[in-house]
Design an enzyme around this catalytic site. Structure first.
Site, PDB file in Angstrom:
ATOM      1  N   HIS A  18       0.856  -0.971   0.022  1.00 41.75           N
ATOM      2  CA  HIS A  18      -0.074  -0.229  -0.010  1.00 41.75           C
ATOM      3  C   HIS A  18       0.979   1.297  -0.025  1.00 41.75           C
ATOM      4  O   HIS A  18       0.694   2.116  -0.874  1.00 41.75           O
ATOM      5  CB  HIS A  18      -0.610  -0.103   1.329  1.00 41.75           C
ATOM      6  CG  HIS A  18      -1.793  -1.142   1.402  1.00 41.75           C
ATOM      7  ND1 HIS A  18      -1.896  -1.971   2.497  1.00 41.75           N
ATOM      8  CD2 HIS A  18      -2.750  -1.575   0.636  1.00 41.75           C
ATOM      9  CE1 HIS A  18      -2.826  -2.717   2.333  1.00 41.75           C
ATOM     10  NE2 HIS A  18      -3.309  -2.749   0.927  1.00 41.75           N
ATOM     11  N   LYS A  42     -16.972  -7.548   7.745  1.00 45.62           N
ATOM     12  CA  LYS A  42     -15.677  -8.209   7.869  1.00 45.62           C
ATOM     13  C   LYS A  42     -15.206  -8.242   9.115  1.00 45.62           C
ATOM     14  O   LYS A  42     -15.179  -7.449  10.087  1.00 45.62           O
ATOM     15  CB  LYS A  42     -14.598  -7.372   6.927  1.00 45.62           C
ATOM     16  CG  LYS A  42     -14.721  -7.733   5.393  1.00 45.62           C
ATOM     17  CD  LYS A  42     -13.335  -6.953   4.807  1.00 45.62           C
ATOM     18  CE  LYS A  42     -13.245  -7.006   3.474  1.00 45.62           C
ATOM     19  NZ  LYS A  42     -12.181  -6.700   2.676  1.00 45.62           N
ATOM     20  N   ARG A  91      -1.838  -6.293  -8.282  1.00 49.87           N
ATOM     21  CA  ARG A  91      -0.845  -7.194  -8.220  1.00 49.87           C
ATOM     22  C   ARG A  91      -0.886  -8.229  -9.114  1.00 49.87           C
ATOM     23  O   ARG A  91       0.232  -8.647  -9.784  1.00 49.87           O
ATOM     24  CB  ARG A  91      -0.788  -7.802  -6.536  1.00 49.87           C
ATOM     25  CG  ARG A  91      -0.367  -7.005  -5.771  1.00 49.87           C
ATOM     26  CD  ARG A  91      -0.815  -7.505  -4.196  1.00 49.87           C
ATOM     27  NE  ARG A  91      -2.317  -7.510  -4.081  1.00 49.87           N
ATOM     28  CZ  ARG A  91      -3.025  -7.753  -3.207  1.00 49.87           C
ATOM     29  NH1 ARG A  91      -2.372  -8.143  -1.968  1.00 49.87           N
ATOM     30  NH2 ARG A  91      -4.516  -7.979  -3.201  1.00 49.87           N
ATOM     31  N   SER A 129      -2.567  -8.242   2.973  1.00 47.97           N
ATOM     32  CA  SER A 129      -2.852  -8.006   4.115  1.00 47.97           C
ATOM     33  C   SER A 129      -3.616  -9.407   4.862  1.00 47.97           C
ATOM     34  O   SER A 129      -3.225  -9.543   6.013  1.00 47.97           O
ATOM     35  CB  SER A 129      -3.828  -6.876   4.173  1.00 47.97           C
ATOM     36  OG  SER A 129      -3.507  -5.785   4.058  1.00 47.97           O
TER      37      SER A 129
HETATM   38  P1  ADP Z   1      -9.729  -4.058  -0.065  1.00 50.85           P
HETATM   39  O1  ADP Z   1     -10.515  -4.680   1.007  1.00 50.85           O
HETATM   40  O2  ADP Z   1     -10.520  -2.795  -0.515  1.00 50.85           O
HETATM   41  O3  ADP Z   1      -8.944  -4.799  -1.242  1.00 50.85           O
HETATM   42  P2  ADP Z   1      -6.956  -3.764   0.676  1.00 50.85           P
HETATM   43  O4  ADP Z   1      -6.478  -3.128   1.835  1.00 50.85           O
HETATM   44  O5  ADP Z   1      -6.726  -5.163   0.613  1.00 50.85           O
HETATM   45  O6  ADP Z   1      -8.393  -3.299   0.543  1.00 50.85           O
HETATM   46  O7  ADP Z   1      -6.305  -3.320  -0.660  1.00 50.85           O
HETATM   47  C1  ADP Z   1      -6.466  -1.773  -0.898  1.00 50.85           C
HETATM   48  C2  ADP Z   1      -5.948  -1.671  -2.502  1.00 50.85           C
HETATM   49  O8  ADP Z   1      -4.426  -1.887  -2.325  1.00 50.85           O
HETATM   50  C3  ADP Z   1      -6.489  -2.402  -3.448  1.00 50.85           C
HETATM   51  O9  ADP Z   1      -6.368  -1.886  -4.548  1.00 50.85           O
HETATM   52  C4  ADP Z   1      -5.321  -3.606  -3.542  1.00 50.85           C
HETATM   53  O10 ADP Z   1      -5.266  -4.457  -4.808  1.00 50.85           O
HETATM   54  C5  ADP Z   1      -4.104  -2.714  -3.244  1.00 50.85           C
HETATM   55  N1  ADP Z   1      -3.061  -3.638  -2.665  1.00 50.85           N
HETATM   56  C6  ADP Z   1      -3.015  -4.466  -1.907  1.00 50.85           C
HETATM   57  N2  ADP Z   1      -1.763  -4.994  -1.385  1.00 50.85           N
HETATM   58  C7  ADP Z   1      -0.988  -4.652  -2.431  1.00 50.85           C
HETATM   59  C8  ADP Z   1       0.481  -4.661  -2.940  1.00 50.85           C
HETATM   60  N3  ADP Z   1       1.298  -5.498  -2.260  1.00 50.85           N
HETATM   61  N4  ADP Z   1       0.783  -4.129  -3.762  1.00 50.85           N
HETATM   62  C9  ADP Z   1       0.210  -3.176  -4.464  1.00 50.85           C
HETATM   63  N5  ADP Z   1      -1.110  -2.935  -4.247  1.00 50.85           N
HETATM   64  C10 ADP Z   1      -1.648  -3.746  -3.162  1.00 50.85           C
END
Ligand code: ADP
Length: 160
Positions: A18, A42, A91, A129
């Site tokens: 992120h 969630k 990703r 995450s």
């Molecule tokens: P959500 O529940 O909305 O998917 P996340 O916190 O999992 O929330 O992810 C938020 C955003 O960050 C999403 O667009 C996700 O694809 C992106 N994201 C998560 N991990 C990574 C990473 N390692 N590299 C790039 N983008 C990421």
């Protein structure tokens, strides 16, 4: 006019993946609002308040990054903030399919809002995450997956 993007997500917890997306997006936007989506359905590891604190600590020296939270639809939040761009990270092909559907639905609901995607660097492609949460729940060391400027020990989980 100042160009602002909303970066919505669960950020449970905020990872180096992120963080990388935010820093790269700062080359495109004047301001990024990292918006923690409060999804009551969630089962979260960290409360919304703790996630916001964690993110604010990461960007404590970056005034162009703001942290907020919202409930409900991301497009409604963007309209309330008068923001025209939604930032998301990609990703994998699976991310792409998921993000494509959301972005296309958002486009129907709010044609004036554009979704912008940044492809992660290869070294962050495995950072997720869900896996980081599992490591923390199992008492492992997840420090290499979260920004170097914070220490997970400083944040209480909702399960403690
Ligand atoms: P959500 O529940 O909305 O998917 P996340 O916190 O999992 O929330 O992810 C938020 C955003 O960050 C999403 O667009 C996700 O694809 C992106 N994201 C998560 N991990 C990574 C990473 N390692 N590299 C790039 N983008 C990421």
């Amino acid at each position: 006019m100042k160009k602002t993007a909303v970066f919505p997500g669960s950020f449970d917890p905020f990872t180096i993946g992120h963080e990388g997306i935010v820093y790269r997006a700062l080359n495109l936007f004047d301001e990024i609002i990292i918006a923690v989506g409060a999804n009551a359905l969630k089962k979260n590891l960290y409360s919304v308040e703790t996630r916001k604190k964690m993110i604010a600590d990461v960007f404590r020296n970056v005034p162009s990054v703001k942290v907020d939270h919202y409930e409900g639809l991301t497009v409604d939040y963007c309209r309330k903030k008068e923001v025209k761009f939604i930032l998301r990270g990609l990703r994998t092909a699976a991310d792409f399919e998921f993000e494509r559907a959301i972005a296309q639905v958002n486009k129907v609901m709010a044609p004036e809002i554009e979704s912008v995607f940044i492809l992660t660097v290869p070294e962050h492609a495995h950072v997720n995450s869900t896996i980081v949460r599992d490591i923390i729940r199992s008492g492992g060391d997840a420090s290499m997956f979260v920004p170097a400027s914070i220490s997970l020990a400083d944040y209480k989980t909702d399960e403690e």
